[in-house]
Design a protein around this motif. Structure first.
Motif, short mmCIF file in Angstrom:
data_model
loop_
_atom_site.label_atom_id
_atom_site.label_comp_id
_atom_site.label_asym_id
_atom_site.label_seq_id
_atom_site.Cartn_x
_atom_site.Cartn_y
_atom_site.Cartn_z
N ILE A 507 25.13 10.21 10.40
CA ILE A 507 24.34 11.49 10.23
C ILE A 507 24.25 11.99 8.80
CG2 ILE A 507 24.23 13.58 11.10
CD1 ILE A 507 25.67 12.42 13.69
N TRP A 511 20.27 13.11 6.75
CA TRP A 511 20.01 14.90 6.77
C TRP A 511 19.79 14.78 5.09
CZ3 TRP A 511 18.64 19.52 8.34
CH2 TRP A 511 18.80 20.19 7.77
N GLU A 512 20.26 14.71 4.51
CA GLU A 512 20.53 14.39 3.53
C GLU A 512 19.06 13.32 2.69
OE1 GLU A 512 22.72 11.81 -0.42
OE2 GLU A 512 23.81 13.45 0.51
N TRP A 514 16.41 13.08 4.50
CA TRP A 514 15.31 13.52 5.25
C TRP A 514 15.25 14.92 4.14
CZ3 TRP A 514 14.23 18.67 7.14
CH2 TRP A 514 13.08 18.87 7.86
N SER A 515 16.03 15.16 3.76
CA SER A 515 16.05 16.89 2.60
C SER A 515 15.37 16.63 1.62
CB SER A 515 17.40 17.87 3.07
OG SER A 515 17.72 17.72 4.18
N GLN A 541 13.35 12.88 11.66
CA GLN A 541 13.65 14.38 12.22
C GLN A 541 13.40 14.75 13.59
OE1 GLN A 541 9.94 16.89 10.50
NE2 GLN A 541 10.37 18.87 11.89
N LEU A 544 17.27 13.89 14.25
CA LEU A 544 18.15 14.96 13.33
C LEU A 544 17.88 16.55 14.79
CD1 LEU A 544 17.60 14.69 10.12
CD2 LEU A 544 19.41 14.31 11.05
N GLN A 548 21.87 18.08 16.74
CA GLN A 548 21.88 19.17 15.96
C GLN A 548 23.88 19.76 16.54
OE1 GLN A 548 18.94 22.47 14.08
NE2 GLN A 548 17.77 21.32 16.50
N SER A 572 12.12 22.31 12.02
CA SER A 572 12.88 21.83 11.28
C SER A 572 14.50 22.30 11.59
CB SER A 572 12.53 23.12 9.98
OG SER A 572 11.58 22.86 8.95
N LYS A 574 18.36 22.28 12.33
CA LYS A 574 19.54 22.29 10.83
C LYS A 574 20.67 21.35 10.72
CE LYS A 574 19.38 26.70 14.81
NZ LYS A 574 19.55 27.80 15.29
N GLN A 575 21.65 22.02 9.76
CA GLN A 575 22.26 21.02 9.65
C GLN A 575 22.87 21.01 10.57
OE1 GLN A 575 24.02 21.66 5.83
NE2 GLN A 575 25.17 19.93 5.76
N PRO A 576 23.49 19.21 10.46
CA PRO A 576 24.18 18.97 11.88
C PRO A 576 25.59 18.71 11.16
CG PRO A 576 23.16 16.97 10.56
CD PRO A 576 22.57 18.42 9.86
#
Length: 607
Positions: A507, A511-512, A514-515, A541, A544, A548, A572, A574-576
């Protein structure tokens, strides 16, 4: 004649022996009459009552036989003695002749045969000897002094002497204080008889006779008490054991009866209207179908038991889920799965054909999925090539449609609670089917959230609120679906993935990725030629958004399916919450059930 005349003139022995002829009781009638004078001398007379010629013979064995002429020869019409006890001293000193249809000798209490071998051969004339010597005075306190044992129905032995006394107690005391006194008997009308010599020619009748008291060592009498105590203890112990075994048997029967009722109740709980099309299979049929659950038929091992391939007699292939007796799934989960799957009909849900409940065995029979479960393809270096990106995307959409049916379209609202790649089965066309509803929960109406102290599921797939507080809802399944999506896209296992020196989780890495790169580098590199980068990035996306931290931030199932089937703009994520795991996802919490308050497993939460 032995003894004193007055004794033999009364009682059952008023007729006594002369020339070895004994007359044992008052029932005896014979041809002889006893005559005694004042000096104690006596003689027998015989009176011929008829005028037939007769003769008397004294044999070398000491018996008298009387014959008479009946006109055809000599007829024996009287003989004495005839029985064992009729012979004087037949059982020897301290031997007791017992009158019965088959007379026999035995030793007085506290005595043993003088010659065991002779007694075994039937020669009792040697008599008996004491087993324990007498101790007339005992120790200083007199506690070990001799005592007397009483024997009833006795013809008193020979060699008695008279002792002056007025009653039985006085007779007893005279013998007690005379260490040479071996026995005594007080006979009303006669007086106190004592014996200072060996007891000879004693006879015991079945009735009548006198009460003889014989001196014995205290240990012989105490031994009797000990023997009685031992016998009583053995009897008590035996009765206790019998009662114990009886109680155990009753309890066992009750347990088996309750188990039988319970087993039938399970079947009775499944009403025909509740389980349309569900069959009950007997164990013999399933054993034949699976070759007695052979290893060659084993398809896999899950948290709640093993799955076997089988073939029924009609050729239909089945999958048999055999619940392990040590698994956490009990009656509630088993009944859950039967009722749920029988009611849920959807092309993306596995179909249950029936069940088998026999003693401790609990089996579920499913339609056979030729391609087994999704993880057998996804995490295999060769088979993963068989599912390119279009097929993986179809599988993601199929799972989402099955989840939509569970959450919204079925008449029961169902939360699966254990959605993971191993619970996604694939048919011959690689269509996904959600399986394993043992942990699922049903709800009516608008009810959508619940709390449990029994947290069960698989680490890595559980939402934070469920793992930490026991709260679950349809958003808990959405979180599991998000993890599932990331696994399908990357071809990596949530519990085994570790990236970089920091050991980033799947996860965290998603996140990294996708960001920074819109997630394109997360994709399984074997799929690069078959994918559309924008479609892959959109799926990452969505995944992710599903994982959340806050349930409210996650999409519901309707929104999820819309995101997958349209090209509308996505919010968008949020950072999980990033969770580091060190356990294989095959280690299901269902194996180690625990309450939330008792949870001791540590997890590192990243921001």
């Amino acid at each position: 004649m032995r003894g004193s005349t007055p004794y033999w003139r009364s009682g059952p022995w008023a007729k006594t022996r002369f020339t070895g002829i004994p007359f044992m009781d008052e029932s005896y009638t014979g041809p002889f009459t006893l005559h005694q004078d004042v000096n104690g001398s006596g003689y027998l007379t015989y009176f011929q009552r008829d005028y037939k010629l007769s003769r008397i013979t004294l044999t070398s064995e000491g018996s008298i036989k009387m014959f008479r002429d009946n006109g055809m020869g000599w007829e024996l019409y009287y003989e004495a003695p005839k029985k064992l006890c009729d012979f004087y001293g037949a059982c020897g000193p301290f031997g007791l002749c017992v009158m019965s249809p088959s007379p026999m000798c035995k030793c007085f209490r506290g005595f043993v045969p003088k010659s065991v071998e002779e007694w075994k051969r039937g020669n009792w004339t040697g008599g008996c000897v004491r087993h324990t010597e007498l101790d007339c005075l005992g120790n200083s306190t007199g506690e070990d002094a001799d005592d007397f044992h009483q024997i009833a129905n006795i013809k008193p032995p020979d060699f008695y002497e008279f002792a002056s006394s007025v009653n039985g107690e006085e007779c007893h005391q005279r013998c007690v204080h005379n260490c040479s006194c071996l026995a005594f008997a007080y006979i009303k009308g006669i007086g106190c008889l004592v014996w200072n010599q060996d007891l000879m020619d004693a006879v015991q009748f079945s009735a009548t006779g006198e009460l003889l008291s014989i001196r014995l060592a205290r240990s012989e009498l105490d031994g009797n008490k000990r023997k009685k105590t031992i016998v009583a203890s053995i009897v008590s112990l035996t009765l206790f054991m019998i009662l114990g075994f009886t109680a155990f048997g009753v309890w066992r029967c009750r347990v088996e009866h309750i188990a039988h009722i319970s087993k039938d109740a399970w079947k009775n709980d499944l009403k025909p209207q509740d389980v349309p099309g569900l069959d009950f299979f007997d164990m013999h049929t399933i054993q034949n179908a699976t070759n007695n659950f052979s290893l060659s038929n084993k398809l896999g091992q899950g948290g709640f038991g093993s799955v076997y391939k089988g073939k029924l007699q009609d050729g239909k292939e089945i999958a048999v889920k055999r619940l392990s007796s040590s698994s956490g799934q009990g009656k509630e989960e088993f009944m859950n799965e039967i009722v749920l799957i029988s009611k849920l009909q959807h092309r993306n849900l596995v179909r249950v054909l029936g069940c088998c409940i026999e003693e401790e065995e609990k089996l579920l029979i499913y339609e056979f999925m030729v391609n087994k479960s999704l993880d057998t393809f996804l995490f295999d270096s060769r088979k993963r090539l068989e599912i390119d990106w279009p097929k993986r995307f179809d599988i993601i959409q199929g799972i989402a449609r099955g989840l939509l049916y569970l959450h919204h379209d079925s008449r029961l609202r169902v939360i699966h609670r254990d959605l993971k790649v191993s619970n996604i089965l694939l048919d011959e066309k690689m269509n996904p089917k959600i399986s394993d509803f043992g942990l699922a929960r049903m709800y009516q109406g608008t009810e959508y959230q619940d709390n449990t102290r029994r947290v069960v599921g698989t680490l890595g797939y559980m939402s934070p609120e469920y793992a930490w507080t026991g709260m679950f809802s349809e958003k808990s399944d959405i979180y599991s679906f998000g993890v599932l999506m990331l696994e399908i896209i990357s071809g990596e296992k949530i519990s085994r993935f570790s990236y970089g020196v920091e050991g980033k989780t799947l996860i965290a890495y998603a996140w990294e990725s996708w960001s920074e790169y819109r997630g394109i580098d997360l994709l399984d590199q074997d799929l690069a030629d078959s994918c559309h980068p924008l479609e892959v990035g959109r799926c990452i996306q969505i995944g992710l958004l599903c994982v959340q931290h806050q349930p409210a931030d996650r999409p519901n199932t309707l929104e999820l399916l819309a995101m997958l089937t349209t090209t509308s703009d996505l919010p968008s994520p949020k950072q999980p919450t990033f969770v580091v795991h060190s356990r294989d996802d095959e280690s299901s919490l269902s194996k180690d059930l625990f309450t939330v308050n008792e949870m001791t497993q540590s997890m590192i939460l990243g921001r």
